[in-house]
Motif scaffolding. Structure first.
Motif, mmCIF file in Angstrom:
data_model
loop_
_atom_site.group_PDB
_atom_site.id
_atom_site.type_symbol
_atom_site.label_atom_id
_atom_site.label_comp_id
_atom_site.label_asym_id
_atom_site.label_seq_id
_atom_site.Cartn_x
_atom_site.Cartn_y
_atom_site.Cartn_z
ATOM 1 N N TYR A 109 39.067 45.823 39.060
ATOM 2 C CA TYR A 109 37.839 46.556 38.580
ATOM 3 C C TYR A 109 36.479 46.112 38.983
ATOM 4 O O TYR A 109 36.104 45.033 38.465
ATOM 5 C CB TYR A 109 38.075 46.636 36.905
ATOM 6 N N LEU A 110 36.057 46.791 39.873
ATOM 7 C CA LEU A 110 34.843 46.005 40.679
ATOM 8 C C LEU A 110 33.650 46.489 40.032
ATOM 9 O O LEU A 110 33.706 47.670 39.573
ATOM 10 C CB LEU A 110 34.855 46.413 41.996
ATOM 11 N N THR A 111 32.561 45.794 40.175
ATOM 12 C CA THR A 111 31.353 46.329 39.644
ATOM 13 C C THR A 111 30.199 45.987 40.483
ATOM 14 O O THR A 111 30.100 44.672 41.132
ATOM 15 C CB THR A 111 30.929 45.622 38.221
ATOM 16 N N ALA A 112 29.424 46.958 40.838
ATOM 17 C CA ALA A 112 28.026 46.612 41.766
ATOM 18 C C ALA A 112 27.022 45.986 40.885
ATOM 19 O O ALA A 112 26.258 46.741 40.034
ATOM 20 C CB ALA A 112 27.697 47.869 42.475
ATOM 21 N N ARG A 113 26.990 44.838 40.904
ATOM 22 C CA ARG A 113 25.893 44.024 39.983
ATOM 23 C C ARG A 113 24.291 44.481 40.295
ATOM 24 O O ARG A 113 23.579 44.832 39.420
ATOM 25 C CB ARG A 113 26.210 42.680 39.890
ATOM 26 N N GLY A 158 41.263 34.021 49.661
ATOM 27 C CA GLY A 158 42.498 33.091 49.938
ATOM 28 C C GLY A 158 41.948 31.756 48.824
ATOM 29 O O GLY A 158 42.726 30.847 48.442
ATOM 30 N N GLU A 159 40.718 31.664 48.220
ATOM 31 C CA GLU A 159 40.211 30.758 47.294
ATOM 32 C C GLU A 159 40.262 31.354 45.915
ATOM 33 O O GLU A 159 39.969 32.348 45.668
ATOM 34 C CB GLU A 159 38.773 30.611 47.611
ATOM 35 N N THR A 160 41.186 30.687 44.982
ATOM 36 C CA THR A 160 41.173 31.052 43.627
ATOM 37 C C THR A 160 39.830 30.865 42.793
ATOM 38 O O THR A 160 39.192 30.083 42.853
ATOM 39 C CB THR A 160 42.218 30.150 42.810
ATOM 40 N N ARG A 161 39.580 32.332 42.192
ATOM 41 C CA ARG A 161 38.487 32.479 41.459
ATOM 42 C C ARG A 161 38.863 32.523 39.963
ATOM 43 O O ARG A 161 37.936 32.176 39.349
ATOM 44 C CB ARG A 161 37.800 33.867 42.078
ATOM 45 N N THR A 195 39.961 40.133 32.183
ATOM 46 C CA THR A 195 40.176 39.144 33.236
ATOM 47 C C THR A 195 40.040 37.792 32.910
ATOM 48 O O THR A 195 39.201 37.629 31.878
ATOM 49 C CB THR A 195 39.477 39.617 34.400
ATOM 50 N N PRO A 196 40.637 36.885 33.368
ATOM 51 C CA PRO A 196 40.094 35.353 33.108
ATOM 52 C C PRO A 196 38.644 35.029 33.567
ATOM 53 O O PRO A 196 38.111 35.777 34.517
ATOM 54 C CB PRO A 196 41.016 34.459 33.803
ATOM 55 N N GLU A 197 37.993 34.077 33.224
ATOM 56 C CA GLU A 197 36.604 33.773 33.666
ATOM 57 C C GLU A 197 36.630 33.410 35.079
ATOM 58 O O GLU A 197 37.635 32.920 35.751
ATOM 59 C CB GLU A 197 36.041 32.758 33.010
ATOM 60 N N GLY A 198 35.462 33.563 35.809
ATOM 61 C CA GLY A 198 35.501 33.218 37.176
ATOM 62 C C GLY A 198 35.048 34.308 38.125
ATOM 63 O O GLY A 198 35.051 34.362 39.342
ATOM 64 N N VAL A 199 34.536 35.593 37.491
ATOM 65 C CA VAL A 199 34.151 36.652 38.428
ATOM 66 C C VAL A 199 32.995 35.871 39.341
ATOM 67 O O VAL A 199 32.398 35.116 38.606
ATOM 68 C CB VAL A 199 33.721 37.944 37.637
ATOM 69 N N GLY A 200 32.602 36.641 40.402
ATOM 70 C CA GLY A 200 31.566 36.189 41.215
ATOM 71 C C GLY A 200 31.268 37.247 42.291
ATOM 72 O O GLY A 200 31.825 38.385 42.402
ATOM 73 N N PRO A 201 30.208 37.006 43.049
ATOM 74 C CA PRO A 201 29.741 38.016 43.966
ATOM 75 C C PRO A 201 30.592 37.860 45.108
ATOM 76 O O PRO A 201 31.421 37.318 45.480
ATOM 77 C CB PRO A 201 28.289 37.568 44.562
ATOM 78 N N VAL A 254 50.989 41.528 44.354
ATOM 79 C CA VAL A 254 49.547 41.149 44.811
ATOM 80 C C VAL A 254 48.815 42.456 45.138
ATOM 81 O O VAL A 254 49.356 43.253 46.103
ATOM 82 C CB VAL A 254 49.607 40.363 45.782
ATOM 83 N N LEU A 255 47.865 42.834 44.441
ATOM 84 C CA LEU A 255 47.170 43.832 45.033
ATOM 85 C C LEU A 255 46.001 43.132 45.907
ATOM 86 O O LEU A 255 45.272 42.295 45.478
ATOM 87 C CB LEU A 255 46.465 44.513 43.754
ATOM 88 N N SER A 256 45.862 43.685 47.162
ATOM 89 C CA SER A 256 44.743 43.158 48.255
ATOM 90 C C SER A 256 43.803 44.263 48.316
ATOM 91 O O SER A 256 44.196 45.421 48.984
ATOM 92 C CB SER A 256 45.573 42.650 49.481
ATOM 93 N N THR A 257 42.483 43.805 48.507
ATOM 94 C CA THR A 257 41.604 44.967 48.521
ATOM 95 C C THR A 257 40.460 44.309 49.435
ATOM 96 O O THR A 257 39.825 43.364 49.100
ATOM 97 C CB THR A 257 40.596 44.955 46.878
ATOM 98 N N PRO A 258 40.248 45.123 50.564
ATOM 99 C CA PRO A 258 39.265 44.462 51.210
ATOM 100 C C PRO A 258 37.799 45.170 50.887
ATOM 101 O O PRO A 258 37.858 46.234 50.608
ATOM 102 C CB PRO A 258 39.709 45.137 52.777
ATOM 103 N N ILE A 259 36.936 44.301 50.931
ATOM 104 C CA ILE A 259 35.605 44.654 50.600
ATOM 105 C C ILE A 259 34.554 45.226 51.829
ATOM 106 O O ILE A 259 34.597 44.514 52.831
ATOM 107 C CB ILE A 259 34.787 43.672 49.894
ATOM 108 N N ALA A 260 34.354 46.511 51.770
ATOM 109 C CA ALA A 260 33.626 47.047 52.871
ATOM 110 C C ALA A 260 32.041 47.338 52.492
ATOM 111 O O ALA A 260 31.793 47.314 51.559
ATOM 112 C CB ALA A 260 34.162 48.468 53.189
#
Length: 124
Positions: A12-16, A58-61, A96-102, A118-124
């Motif tokens: 669930y993405l958000t455009a901050r 690949g980095e756990t957030r 979601t667990p804490e750790g969201v980021g840009p 695993v759900l993989s989402t490329p950001i465009a």
């Protein structure tokens, strides 16, 4: 839980930037491609203690367990149905667990729910 069809990873993405400038958050949280689901719906899984991880490139957030949630999944559903009529096909996101980021264009976000995939989402 007998009325729940299954469990599926969601991103669930958000455009901050839009969230900060728009008075209404609809555009920031509901644009096309802002809530991918998948890779499939797991129909035989107990949601009480599942590991949930999010990785960016690949980095756990985020890394947590459903057993660490403030409210158990069943309690969330009971509360929600006091105000909302859920219909077949409706999706309830529980947090979601804490750790969201840009995120940046070119990033790849992976959301993994133990026992589902695993759900993989490329950001465009």
């Amino acid at each position: 839980m007998s009325v729940v069809s299954g469990i599926v990873p969601a991103n669930y993405l958000t455009a901050r930037d839009l969230q900060k400038t728009d008075l209404q958050w609809f555009r920031a949280k509901a644009a096309d491609r802002f809530c991918p689901l998948g890779p499939w719906l797991e129909t035989d899984l107990d949601p009480r203690d599942l590991r949930v991880q999010t990785r960016v490139n690949g980095e756990t957030r985020q890394d947590g367990r459903t057993s660490q949630m403030i409210f158990p999944v069943v309690d969330i559903l009971v509360y929600l149905t006091r105000f909302v009529t859920l219909e077949p096909g409706d999706v309830v996101l529980t947090g979601t667990p804490e750790g969201v980021g840009p995120l940046q264009p070119g990033d790849v976000v992976e959301v993994e729910v133990q026992g589902v995939g695993v759900l993989s989402t490329p950001i465009a």
